[in-house]
Design an enzyme around this catalytic site. Structure first.
Site, PDB file in Angstrom:
ATOM      1  N   GLU A 304       0.890  -1.179   0.000  1.00 32.95           N
ATOM      2  CA  GLU A 304       0.000   0.000   0.000  1.00 32.95           C
ATOM      3  C   GLU A 304       0.917   1.215   0.000  1.00 32.95           C
ATOM      4  O   GLU A 304       1.342   1.684   1.058  1.00 32.95           O
ATOM      5  CB  GLU A 304      -0.887  -0.007   1.255  1.00 32.95           C
ATOM      6  CG  GLU A 304      -1.847  -1.175   1.325  1.00 32.95           C
ATOM      7  CD  GLU A 304      -3.085  -1.004   0.439  1.00 32.95           C
ATOM      8  OE1 GLU A 304      -3.305   0.094  -0.098  1.00 32.95           O
ATOM      9  OE2 GLU A 304      -3.823  -1.996   0.289  1.00 32.95           O
ATOM     10  N   CYS A 338      -2.585   9.238   2.121  1.00 32.97           N
ATOM     11  CA  CYS A 338      -2.113   8.674   0.856  1.00 32.97           C
ATOM     12  C   CYS A 338      -3.091   9.034  -0.250  1.00 32.97           C
ATOM     13  O   CYS A 338      -2.722   9.084  -1.420  1.00 32.97           O
ATOM     14  CB  CYS A 338      -1.955   7.174   0.977  1.00 32.97           C
ATOM     15  SG  CYS A 338      -3.395   6.375   1.675  1.00 32.97           S
TER      16      CYS A 338
END
Ligand code: NAD
Length: 553
Positions: A304, A338
């Protein structure tokens, strides 16, 4: 002159009277020497940290139900004022080795526990988190720097994924498939992997752990968690909440191990054959190293990594929704999600209007900038001095490349003077979509407004970066919508319509394509990554027919 010893004198009475006070003074002195007033945890305003089991000096390794740590003592720093919150004695690679063995020892019993019984433990963990929701949320806010509602929201996300895990524990299912051979059954059986490693980033110091742990635990794995080195107190406080449930239920404590440590332990985890799966959340650069190491030993990797997310605004978009969404997605968490929006791809017919309205909205947000733990604050600091440097360097590069700052570009002096890492959310126009700066992820509240003339061009710009995490299109036209989510639309893992790029729900699979790493965590069928699949062919007849009709006789 005092009376002889053994007889009362005024002096002796005074001494007797003062003795308890003297002892108290001595005690206070000792206490003052052992607890440095420099740590926030020793100040009345932050006494609540002790309700989470935290102390001035904390052991940073939880393994086999015990706390230890033989590495360096590091301070956790509060981004809002640059002061030390408390300290943690980190774990070393040797501590990590012992921890893995404890986790392995716990695994057989946990793997034999039925999935619904594992789910019941995860349910209790969710409940224990609920009880500590506000305090843990406040800790996330204090240590990471995100505003209080987001800190509480992050812990709520762990609660939610625990609830999800409970349901999953009753529904983990394999398929039964038709066999081509008579009296044969073909089916899939899912089994746990063993001990899995989870390495997390500073910006979501507990949610990402939760996504991994809840699924990993109901799937029957033991989990080893290494949090980010700059958010160790959150790692410890969350682990303590989990550990309480283990103790209450007699769960083998190695079902969760946690280690506060840096890159050395992270690298050891990547290289460790005893971890069949490493789930890594962090930057693309470190993720690449970890991925190569794990692939080199044929381990499984769940990545991720960074994003370079765009909001695309079509000519027919509702601009009120666009501006409101862009403020949250660009400036929320001070640009440290993110999924934060880093590029605004605006149709030329609405470009100037959106830029002008967003610039004003960012400016008015400054009235709500401040200590993120305080009520009513909507905009907090960056996490560290290094983040401020990266922000300033990106702003300088943008200006050197001809970018114009519509709003922002500086530290917030009214707040930075107290030692915090505050910078203005920044909107920049005039850069080309293929500028190296625009193509990078700068983990700070900077957004580049880019002009385009059609949806096709906007989609091309969206897909032109290396990362592929989140993307949003604002439109009211159904045909645009299906183009956007179709094969020639956004190439990201998260493809939204009329909402910001950030703020995903736990029910869907979370993650992104290309340099974002391809991993999917949280909902949907993400659980499959934490299990191994066996295709089982069972012959319940008396003959031995071969597949594809092959005769071997
Ligand atoms: P980082 O890569 O610096 O650190 C992440 C973790 O990796 C930390 O725990 C760190 O100690 C560890 N680490 C560092 N060097 C290592 C090594 N050589 N081997 C193994 N582990 C090592 O990232 P960060 O600055 O903490 O976080 C910000 C980045 O994370 C941003 O790029 C952001 O986009 C990304 N992120 C992605 C997601 C997602 O779900 N896609 C979520 C959160 C953050």
């Amino acid at each position: 002159m005092p009376l002889p010893i053994g007889r009362f004198s005024l002096t002796n009475v005074a001494r007797l009277y003062q003795l308890p006070r003297l002892l108290q003074v001595q005690h206070n002195l000792r206490a003052a020497m052992s607890s440095s007033p420099g740590y926030l945890i020793n100040e009345p305003k932050y006494a609540w940290l002790k309700d989470l089991g935290l102390e001035e000096v904390n052991k940073g390794v939880y393994s086999g139900g015990a706390w230890s740590g033989s590495g360096n003592r590091i301070d956790s720093i509060c981004p809002a004022n640059g002061r030390k919150i408390a300290s943690v004695v980190e774990g070393t690679p040797e501590d990590y080795n012992k921890l893995i063995e404890a986790a392995r020892a716990a695994w057989p019993a946990w793997a034999e526990t039925t999935p619904p019984a594992r789910g019941e433990i995860v349910r209790q963990i969710g409940d224990n988190l609920r009880k500590n929701l506000q305090l843990l949320g406040k800790l996330v806010s204090l240590e990471m720097g995100k505003i209080l509602p987001e800190g509480v929201g992050e812990v709520q996300e762990v609660v939610d994924i625990c609830d999800y895990g409970v349901g999953l524990s009753r529904t983990l299912s394999g398929q039964v498939l038709p066999s081509e051979r008579p009296n044969h059954s073909l089916m899939e059986v899912w089994n746990p992997l063993g001990v899995i490693g989870v390495i997390t980033a500073f910006n979501f110091p507990c949610a990402v752990f939760g996504w991994n742990f809840s699924l990993s635990a109901v799937c029957g794995n033991c989990t080893v968690w290494k949090g980010a080195p700059s958010t160790p107190l959150t790692t410890l406080a969350v682990t303590r909440v989990v550990a309480e449930v283990f103790e209450r239920n007699g769960v083998p404590p190695g079902v969760l191990s946690a280690i506060c440590a840096g890159a050395d332990v992270g690298a050891a985890m990547a290289a460790d054959e005893r971890l069949p799966l490493v789930s890594f959340t962090g930057s693309c650069a470190v993720g690449r190293e970890v991925a190569v190491t794990v692939a080199g030993r044929f381990g499984r990797i769940l990545l991720e990594l960074g994003g370079n997310n765009a909001i695309l605004v079509n000519a027919d978009a509702d601009l009120d929704m666009v501006v409101q969404s862009a403020v949250f997605a660009c400036a929320g968490t001070a640009g440290q999600r993110c999924t934060s929006t880093r590029r605004l791809v605006l149709h030329s017919s609405v470009h100037d209007q959106v830029v002008s309205r967003l610039g004003k909205a960012l400016e008015s947000l400054m009235a709500k900038a401040g200590d993120p733990v305080e009520q009513g604050v909507l905009y907090g600091p960056l996490h560290s001095p290094a983040s401020v440097e990266k922000y300033e360097s990106a702003v300088a590069r943008a200006q050197a490349e001809g970018g114009q700052i519509v709003f922002g570009g500086k530290r917030i002096s009214r707040l930075s003077s107290s030692g915090g890492y505050f910078v203005e959310p920044t909107l920049i126009t005039g850069l080309k979509p293929d500028s190296p700066l625009v193509q990078e992820e700068t983990f700070a509240p900077i957004v580049y407004a880019l002009k385009c003339d059609s949806l096709d061009e906007a989609i091309r710009i969206n897909n032109s970066v290396k990362q592929g995490l989140s993307s949003s299109l604002f439109t009211r036209d159904l045909s645009n919508l299906f183009r956007w989510i179709g094969p020639r639309g956004s190439d990201c893992g998260l493809v939204n319509v009329n909402i910001p790029t950030s703020g995903a729900e736990i029910g869907g699979a979370f993650g992104g394509e290309k340099h974002t790493g391809g991993g999917r965590e949280s909902g949907s069928d993400a659980w499959k990554q934490y299990m191994r699949r066996s295709t089982c062919t069972i012959n319940y007849g008396k003959d031995l027919p071969l597949a594809q009709g092959i005769k071997f006789e």
